[in-house]
Design a protein around this motif. Structure first.
Motif, PDB file in Angstrom:
ATOM      1  N   ASP A   1       0.833  -1.201   0.000  1.00  0.00           N
ATOM      2  CA  ASP A   1       0.000   0.000   0.000  1.00  0.00           C
ATOM      3  C   ASP A   1       0.870   1.254   0.000  1.00  0.00           C
ATOM      4  O   ASP A   1       1.915   1.304   0.664  1.00  0.00           O
ATOM      5  N   GLU A   2       0.409   2.280  -0.708  1.00  0.00           N
ATOM      6  CA  GLU A   2       1.134   3.539  -0.799  1.00  0.00           C
ATOM      7  C   GLU A   2       0.260   4.699  -0.330  1.00  0.00           C
ATOM      8  O   GLU A   2       0.263   5.786  -0.913  1.00  0.00           O
ATOM      9  N   PHE A   3      -0.494   4.471   0.725  1.00  0.00           N
ATOM     10  CA  PHE A   3      -1.317   5.533   1.295  1.00  0.00           C
ATOM     11  C   PHE A   3      -0.432   6.561   1.998  1.00  0.00           C
ATOM     12  O   PHE A   3       0.699   6.267   2.403  1.00  0.00           O
ATOM     13  N   ASP A   4      -0.962   7.770   2.131  1.00  0.00           N
ATOM     14  CA  ASP A   4      -0.244   8.825   2.835  1.00  0.00           C
ATOM     15  C   ASP A   4      -0.477   8.692   4.336  1.00  0.00           C
ATOM     16  O   ASP A   4      -1.297   9.395   4.938  1.00  0.00           O
ATOM     17  N   VAL A   5       0.219   7.746   4.943  1.00  0.00           N
ATOM     18  CA  VAL A   5       0.178   7.558   6.383  1.00  0.00           C
ATOM     19  C   VAL A   5       1.618   7.477   6.881  1.00  0.00           C
ATOM     20  O   VAL A   5       2.530   7.134   6.120  1.00  0.00           O
ATOM     21  N   ALA A   6       1.811   7.808   8.147  1.00  0.00           N
ATOM     22  CA  ALA A   6       3.156   7.769   8.720  1.00  0.00           C
ATOM     23  C   ALA A   6       3.759   6.380   8.537  1.00  0.00           C
ATOM     24  O   ALA A   6       3.109   5.369   8.779  1.00  0.00           O
ATOM     25  N   ARG A   7       4.998   6.335   8.065  1.00  0.00           N
ATOM     26  CA  ARG A   7       5.629   5.052   7.800  1.00  0.00           C
ATOM     27  C   ARG A   7       6.968   4.942   8.519  1.00  0.00           C
ATOM     28  O   ARG A   7       7.648   5.936   8.773  1.00  0.00           O
TER      29      ARG A   7
END
Length: 720
Positions: A153-159
Motif C-alpha cells: 500500500d502507498e497511502f499517505d500515512v506515517a511510515r
C-alpha cells in the motif's frame, strides 16, 4: 695337505680385516702360496671386496645360528607380533569409541508469536504459551516462518523505514489462536503463503499476500494465486468471504466509515464491508480519505480533492494535500494553506515549508532504534487554535478568524491582516492591510471590530434631509480604501481612519473622521469607480480639509486649516477663526465674507444666506450684511426659495416674503397655522411649497403623516 674344510675357507676375512683396521694396498701387494707339488700358482692381484647387502647380511647371520637359536628367535618373534597385534586392537577400539558421529546443532529462533525449532514452527499466544505447531517443508528459519503483512500500500500515512529506505516489516498475527499465515517456500524470493489451521493441523488455502484491517481485526485482505483481491472474515468458527475475490486491488487506510479502497481498471472507488460501492469511480490513485472526501494523485502526479460523488472540491491541483475533519491542508509552491471544504480560507499567505517530506517518516537502525523523524509539517489543534509546526518554528491559526471570514464579503481577516478581493469568491486579490490594532475575534462574531472598513461620517448640520444610515465607505477604483484601525477603548483622541493604497501598499493619510458622501446604507463592502471625488476629512490634529480621489491618485483639494467643513449643495460651509464662509468646491476660494453664525443654506440668485443664532433664523447677504425682517428677533424657521422665502413666527404661523420686501407678507387674506414643528429633515414636514410659473401652493403636514393643500396663490408680475 689342507683338509676339506680348509678348501672352503677364504684366505682372509674382509670383515675381520676391516675390524682390525688393517688396510691392504690391493694393487701392489700379493701373497705367495707355495704349492706342495712344487709349482707355484699363478699369482693374481686381489679384487676390491664388494659391500655386503643388508639382506645378504641377514641371510649370513641366519646361517650362522644354530637350530636351537633359530627356534628361540622365531618363537620370540611370534610372541612379539602377537603382543603388537593385541595392543593395536585395543588402541583402535578406544579410537572408535571417541569417533561417535557429531549431532547437528539445534537451530532455535524466537520471534514475536512463534519459535522456529529445527524445521518446526511452534506458535505462541500473547502469554508466550505454546498453542500449536507446523512442520516446515523447507527446514530453514529463513524459508519457513509466520508471514509478514504486505507493504504494497502507498497511502499517505506515517511510515517506518530503515536507513536503506526499506520498509519495516510487520509480522502477521495469529487469528483466534487457531489460524495463522505461514510462508514456507524453497526460495526466499517466493511470495506464496498458506493459511494454516493449527487446531486441525491442516492447510486451508494458498495466497500471495495478506493485509490486516486495523479497525476490525477479524477482517483480512488477501490476494489469491490468480492475482485477485478479496476479504475474509474470521469472526466465526471458519473464515467466510466478506468481499469476493474479483478486484485487481484492495487496500485499507484508517477512516471513520471503515471504507475500503478498490481498483477497477484505471479507476479507484470506495467499498463498504459488504462490497457495495459508496463512491463513483475516480481516475487516479486514492491516497487517503475522511468521512466525506478523498484525496488522490492524478496522472500528472498532482493532488486533487473529491467528494464521494466525484465532484472536484478545488479548482487547482496541489503539490500535496492533507485531509482533516472540517478543513484541509493544501501545499502550493512550497507553502501550506488551510482551507475549509467550501473553499473559504483559514490563512492567506501560506506557511513556507522547508522540505518536501510531506508524509511523516520514522527512520530506524538495524537494532530497531529510532534515529530520525522527517516531516515537512505537523498540526495540533486545541479549542479553536491550530498550531502548525515547521521544524522549530510554530505558527498559530485562529479558526474563529476563518469562520468570521467565511461570513464576510470581499475581505478576509487573519492574524492581524485584512485581505481584500474584487470578487465574492475571493480569488481576485487586491491587496493587504496590516492592522495596528488586531481584531479580537470571538465565537459567533458577524463583523470585524478594531480593524475594518470605515463608515461615512455626517458633518452636516443644516436644514436638509439627513441620511438614515450612512454605511461603509466603498473601495474606490479597487484601490483606495478607508480603514478604521482603533484600539478596544476608542475615543476622540485615539480614533484613527487610514486612507490606504492597496496597489502600492502605502498609507496616504490618517484621519479621525471622513465624509465621502457615498451613503451606501450597508455594512457590506461595496465598490465604486470615481474620478475627482471630493472627500471631507478631519485630520489627527482636529482640523478639517478636503482631499480628492482620482482614478490612480489622491491629492489635496482644500488645506486642513478649518475648524469645521461641511458640504452645502454647490459649496462648502467652512469655519475658521473669523467665522463661517461659503467656499467654492472647485478650488476652495471664499464666496462670502466671514459671518459669525452658522450658515444653514443660501440662495445663489439673490446672494442671500440664512443663518441660525440661538435657535432663531436670520438672513444676511454674501457680504455679511443683515437683512431687516418683520420679526426683528428672528424666526422659528426660514426656508429659502428662488422667488421668495417662507418664515415661521413664534406662533407657528407661516408667512411668505419676497427678498426685496422682506417685511411684507405675500399672504394677506389668510393666516396659515401649522400643526407641526418638524420644519426640516426627515419624515412629514410641517409644510412644503410647490412653485409652478406664477403660482405656488402650500401644503400642511397632518397628524397622519400626510399633506393637505392649504393655500394657493399667485406672484405679482414684478415679484416674479
Amino acid at each position: 695337505m689342507p683338509n676339506e674344510d680348509d678348501k672352503t675357507k677364504p684366505l682372509y676375512d674382509l670383515e675381520e680385516l676391516s675390524s682390525n683396521n688393517q688396510i691392504f694396498e690391493m694393487e701392489s701387494k700379493t701373497e705367495v702360496y707355495k704349492n706342495p707339488l712344487g709349482e707355484p700358482p699363478e699369482m693374481k692381484p686381489l679384487e676390491k671386496p664388494k659391500k655386503e647387502k643388508l639382506g645378504d647380511r641377514i641371510k649370513n647371520w641366519w646361517k650362522k645360528l644354530s637350530k636351537k637359536q633359530k627356534g628361540f628367535f622365531i618363537g620370540g618373534l611370534v610372541l612379539f607380533l602377537i603382543l603388537i597385534g593385541v595392543g593395536l586392537f585395543f588402541l583402535f577400539k578406544s579410537f572408535k569409541k571417541e569417533e561417535t558421529p557429531i549431532k547437528p546443532p539445534d537451530v532455535i529462533v524466537q520471534e514475536e508469536n512463534y519459535r522456529y525449532e529445527n524445521g518446526k514452527l511452534v506458535f505462541l499466544n500473547a502469554n508466550k504459551e505454546e498453542i500449536g505447531s507446523y512442520t516446515c517443508q523447507n527446514a530453514n528459519e529463513n524459508l519457513c516462518f509466520v508471514a509478514y503483512y504486505s507493504n504494497e500500500d502507498e497511502f499517505d500515512v506515517a511510515r517506518k523505514i530503515y536507513q536503506d529506505q526499506s520498509k519495516i516489516k510487520v509480522r502477521s498475527g495469529i487469528i483466534n489462536e487457531k489460524y495463522v499465515f505461514v510462508s514456507d517456500n524453497p526460495r526466499e524470493t517466493d511470495t506464496t503463503l498458506v493459511l494454516y489451521d493449527m487446531k486441525e493441523e491442516k492447510t486451508e488455502e494458498i495466497y500471495t499476500l495478506v493485509k490486516n484491517v486495523a479497525s476490525n481485526k477479524n477482517l483480512y485482505i488477501l490476494k489469491n494465486t490468480e492475482g485477485l483481491y478479496g476479504i475474509l472474515d474470521f469472526s466465526g468458527e471458519a473464515p467466510t468471504s466478506k468481499i469476493d475475490f474479483k478486484w485487481s486491488y484492495l487496500g485499507y487506510v484508517e477512516n471513520p466509515n471503515q471504507y475500503f479502497v478498490a481498483s477497477e481498471g484505471l479507476h479507484q472507488l470506495l467499498l463498504k464491508e459488504d462490497g457495495s460501492s459508496v463512491s463513483t469511480p475516480l481516475q487516479g490513485k486514492i491516497k487517503n480519505l475522511n468521512g466525506s472526501y478523498v484525496k488522490l494523485v492524478n496522472a500528472e502526479g498532482k493532488y486533487d480533492v473529491f467528494d464521494f460523488k466525484g465532484k472536484k472540491v478545488f479548482d487547482d491541483s496541489f503539490q500535496y494535500v492533507e485531509l482533516f475533519e472540517d478543513y484541509v491542508g493544501l501545499v502550493l509552491d512550497g507553502k501550506l494553506h488551510l482551507r475549509y471544504y467550501d473553499k473559504n480560507k483559514m490563512n492567506e499567505e501560506g506557511i513556507e515549508l522547508k522540505t518536501n517530506q510531506f508524509v511523516k517518516e520514522s527512520i530506524y537502525d538495524d537494532e530497531n532504534q529510532l534515529i530520525e523523524t522527517k516531516e515537512a509539517f505537523s498540526l495540533e489543534e486545541h479549542n479553536h487554535l491550530i498550531t502548525v509546526h515547521v521544524g522549530e518554528a510554530a505558527t498559530t491559526i485562529n479558526k474563529l478568524e476563518g469562520e468570521l471570514s467565511k461570513r464576510l464579503k470581499f475581505v478576509n481577516y487573519f492574524d492581524g491582516k485584512l485581505y481584500f478581493y474584487s470578487d465574492q469568491d475571493k480569488k481576485d486579490f487586491l491587496g493587504t492591510y496590516i492592522c495596528s490594532n488586531k481584531n479580537n475575534v470571538k465565537s459567533g462574531d458577524q463583523t470585524l471590530g478594531n480593524c475594518s472598513i470605515a463608515s461615512d461620517t455626517i458633518f452636516e448640520e443644516n436644514d436638509f434631509e439627513i441620511p438614515g444610515k450612512t454605511g461603509k465607505i466603498p473601495i474606490f477604483n479597487e484601490r483606495f480604501v478607508f480603514i478604521n484601525d482603533n484600539p478596544d477603548l476608542v475615543n476622540e483622541d485615539n480614533k484613527t481612519i487610514v486612507l490606504y493604497d492597496l496597489k502600492k501598499n502605502t498609507q496616504l493619510g490618517k484621519y479621525m473622521e471622513v465624509a465621502t458622501y457615498s451613503y451606501t446604507g450597508t455594512d457590506e463592502i461595496t465598490f465604486r469607480t470615481v474620478n475627482d471625488l471630493q472627500v471631507v476629512a478631519k485630520n489627527k490634529s482636529g482640523k478639517y480639509g478636503v482631499i480628492k480621489i482620482g482614478l490612480s491618485e489622491v491629492s489635496g483639494q482644500i488645506n486642513f486649516n478649518y475648524n469645521e467643513i461641511e458640504s452645502l449643495n454647490e459649496y462648502y460651509v467652512a469655519k475658521d477663526a473669523t467665522g463661517y464662509l461659503l467656499l467654492k468646491k472647485k478650488d476652495g476660494t471664499g464666496v462670502t465674507s466671514a459671518i459669525p453664525y452658522k450658515i444653514r443654506n443660501y440662495n445663489e440668485k439673490n446672494k442671500i444666506v440664512k443663518i441660525k443664532n440661538n435657535d432663531k433664523y436670520f438672513l444676511r447677504d454674501f457680504q455679511g450684511k443683515e437683512i431687516t425682517l418683520e420679526e426683528k428677533n428672528g424666526y422659528a424657521y426660514i426656508e429659502l426659495y428662488d422667488e421668495f422665502f417662507a418664515a415661521v413666527d413664534s406662533h407657528n404661523t407661516l408667512k411668505l416674503f419676497s427678498y426685496d420686501k422682506p417685511k411684507n407678507n405675500l399672504i394677506k387674506d389668510k393666516t396659515i397655522q401649522l400643526t407641526s414643528k418638524n420644519y426640516y429633515g426627515n419624515g412629514t414636514l410641517a409644510f412644503k411649497i410647490s412653485v409652478n410659473a406664477l403660482e405656488y401652493e402650500i401644503f400642511i403636514g397632518t397628524s397622519d403623516n400626510n399633506y393637505k393643500s392649504e393655500y394657493k396663490g399667485q406672484f405679482e408680475k414684478e415679484d416674479r
